[in-house]
Write an enzyme that holds these catalytic residues in place. Structure first.
Site: not given
Lengths: 387, 290
Positions: A109, A197
């Site tokens: 991530y 993101e």
């Protein structure tokens, strides 16, 4: 402002951030052509909507053969995709991204966003890729590595290294990761991103790092200097009433209740919605007509609120400060006549020349109910909701 | 006493020749504020109602001794205007402008560190010490000098609160609108600290809204450091998550920034939290015993 994954990936490509090969398709035929052009199988077909949780909702699927490309694309295009972010009504899928399938070794991530509390750009990375980062932060915060960048100083090499080593990347991958982080930081600051993101960021079996997903949001206040991003706006993804309101520079958000409301100032507007609820009714919207609240704004506000068929009554709450209440009352009367308002309207006004203002409303002969204070207004409007 | 502005404050207005700047300059002057200078690049040498206009903040400060700047410059140029005021050593900078890009404000906020300047706002109504000095766009007549300090993230909601206080006969020491943007110069804690130290202020009203964690941090500060009674209100109980409610900073992200969370934190800190805005004035009267 939000954009689609395929658009975010176009920006990634421009900045040299590795992404899977892929192409957007609006029809099954285009999806088949895109898969043929990629020349590889399997491919992944991903619904393009402005909401997360697409995979769980059935909007991301693998196609192993050319036939499957057609059937999968056909099943996703035109479907109403419901995810935890779309609400129960879901979102119609109008386009898909067709991408090469990759052999994935590990999911990571990575995100970048301005952090209001520290006034820095925060970069967050985690080995727990593919998961909801809030959940990771709550359950296993040690799995998140963060760096805070002073925007006057910019991203420093040691910070990118801190992320790389925090992710326990092998030396060959560190070399790929660091330039990628630098590129993403540049993208984030060049384009005033409010969120960037990548979840997941993947390591493939052939030792590459790629952005498998891409979510990029922009600061609305900075769009004046990013005309190229404005071209990415997709009105299909926005509520039609909100789009209409934005044309009049009105801040309108549609809600599920039946009491329309129009307020000057965002804080007072939120407090007014709250007071409607406290009185036992449900607000149909948020609408801030601005601190000034001109007659024209009120008129446009009426048009927007009344386009929602659920609205059974409207509460106007205006704190007239520098704008005098008598002027405002005159504006409300004219707007009510012009727009031909058929539902009852409760008005609560306070501030300069409030007595003259109330008199104008009461003498107008229109269906305008004058409330003496906030609590009174809430009770009167709640009674209408229940009637 | 009061905090940050009083009868001796000397105000300059950046963007004085614009429509908003000119209008509100007049309102401030009418209230009794000492507006000593204006700044509009390229219009140095002109005047607005006899107030001299300068090309740079530095010049204006040098010529007039201004120690406070009120900024009406449009969003694309507002961060630059704030930086110019910091560079000129202006002690108090009040940025009214709404719509400044967040990343511009990140730079401003970091540039402010270590400077002698305090920034209030942006996207705020300003600051007023009733009866002495108004630096902002709030309606003057609803205020009344007295013992209650008011700090709020909102504009008209603050007027509502102040109006209710005044109707109850409760005056205000100073009212500060810290602004609705996610990144601002002065936060709740800065104001609470100043009110705690201000002898005129006997009680405090704090008005928050959804988004961020400033209210939670303020609540912690209050339980540790503030001995004066505090009444609080938080707007946005009905706000849906993920939507910006007018103010750039008013957004619930995931599970953080909810009104519920803020109200709980404030109650835990011993703050009297008002749920129905209509009752705020009455509850303040009871709680403060004023």
């Amino acid at each position: 402002m939000k954009i689609h994954e395929y658009q975010a990936k176009e920006l990634f490509q421009k900045y040299g951030v590795p992404i899977p090969r892929g192409k957007v398709a609006f029809t099954v035929e285009e999806a088949e052509a895109a898969a043929a052009e990629l020349g590889t199988l399997p491919v992944v077909i991903k619904a393009q909507i402005h909401a997360g949780g697409r995979g769980k909702g059935g909007g991301v699927k693998l196609a192993r053969t050319a036939q499957e490309v057609a059937s999968v694309a056909g099943s996703i295009l035109g479907m109403t995709l419901v995810t935890h972010q779309t609400g129960p009504e879901g979102r119609l899928v109008r386009k898909v991204l067709v991408e090469e399938g990759l052999e994935i070794e590990k999911e990571l991530y990575l995100s970048l966003l301005p952090d209001r509390a520290t006034a820095t750009i925060v970069l967050m990375a985690s080995e727990a890729g593919g998961m909801d980062i809030e959940e990771v932060a709550a359950t296993t915060p040690e799995k998140i590595v963060k760096v805070h960048v002073d925007p006057l100083l910019g991203l420093q090499p040691f910070m990118a290294r801190k992320l790389a080593y925090g992710l326990h990347l092998d030396a060959d991958l560190v070399k790929l990761f660091i330039p990628m982080v630098n590129a993403l930081y540049r993208l984030c600051t060049d384009y005033d991103c409010s969120l960037l993101e990548i979840n997941p960021l993947v390591i493939t079996k052939d030792r590459r790092i790629l952005a498998l997903d891409a979510k990029v949001n922009f600061d609305d206040n900075a769009l004046f200097r990013h005309k190229d991003i404005l071209a990415y706006r997709d009105l299909d993804e926005e509520d039609p009433l909100e789009v209409e309101a934005s044309k009049y520079n009105l801040n309108y958000i549609k809600m599920d209740g039946n009491i329309g409301n129009m307020v000057n100032g965002a804080g007072l507007a939120m407090a007014t919605m709250d007071i409607i609820k406290l009185a036992g009714a449900e607000p149909a919207n948020f609408l801030d007509v601005g601190g000034g609240a001109s007659a024209e704004m009120v008129e446009n506000g009426f048009r927007i609120i009344l386009s929602d068929p659920n609205v059974k009554g409207v509460l106007i709450n205006i704190f007239g400060g520098i704008l005098r209440c008598d002027v405002l009352a005159q504006g409300v009367v004219e707007a009510t006549k012009k727009v031909d308002v058929k539902v009852p309207v409760v008005i609560r006004m306070e501030g300069t020349n409030v007595e003259q203002g109330r008199e104008i409303l009461e003498k107008s002969g229109l269906n305008l109910i004058v409330a003496k204070d906030l609590s009174d207004a809430a009770e009167k409007i709640a009674a209408i909701a229940k009637a | 006493m009061s905090i940050w502005v009083d009868a001796s404050t000397r105000v300059l207005v950046q963007g004085i020749t614009g429509r908003e700047g000119q209008f509100h300059t007049r309102q401030c002057v009418a209230y009794g504020t000492k507006v000593v200078a204006g700044v509009t690049p390229g219009k140095g040498g002109q005047d607005v109602d006899g107030i001299p206009v300068f090309n740079t903040v530095e010049q204006a400060v040098k010529e007039t001794g201004a120690n406070c700047s009120m900024i009406f410059v449009p969003p694309p140029f507002a961060a630059d205007a704030i930086l110019e005021a910091v560079d000129a050593g202006v002690a108090l900078i009040v940025a009214i402008t709404e719509g400044i890009p967040v990343q511009d404000m990140l730079k401003v906020k970091n540039y402010l560190k270590g400077s002698g300047s305090r920034l209030i706002g942006p996207n705020c109504p300003g600051i007023i010490t009733p009866g002495q000095c108004k630096v902002g766009i709030m309606p003057g007549p609803i205020h009344k000098p007295g013992p209650v300090g008011v700090v709020s993230r909102s504009g008209t909601l603050t007027y509502e609160v102040v109006h209710q206080l005044t109707l109850q006969g409760i005056g205000q020491s100073t009212c500060v609108g810290i602004g609705g943007d996610p990144v601002n110069g002065t936060n709740f804690i800065d104001c609470l600290k100043a009110f705690q130290d201000d002898p005129q202020t006997q009680a405090i009203v704090m008005v928050g809204e959804i988004g961020g964690s400033a209210e939670e941090e303020a609540a912690r500060f209050i339980s540790e450091r503030v001995t004066k009674p505090v009444v609080g209100f938080v707007a946005g109980l009905t706000a849906p998550p993920g939507r910006r409610m007018g103010h750039a900073g008013a957004i619930i992200s995931g599970s953080s920034g909810t009104a519920q969370g803020k109200i709980e934190a404030m109650k835990k800190a011993g703050i009297t939290v008002v749920e129905n805005l209509g009752e705020l004035g009455r509850i303040c009267k009871e709680t403060f015993g004023l």
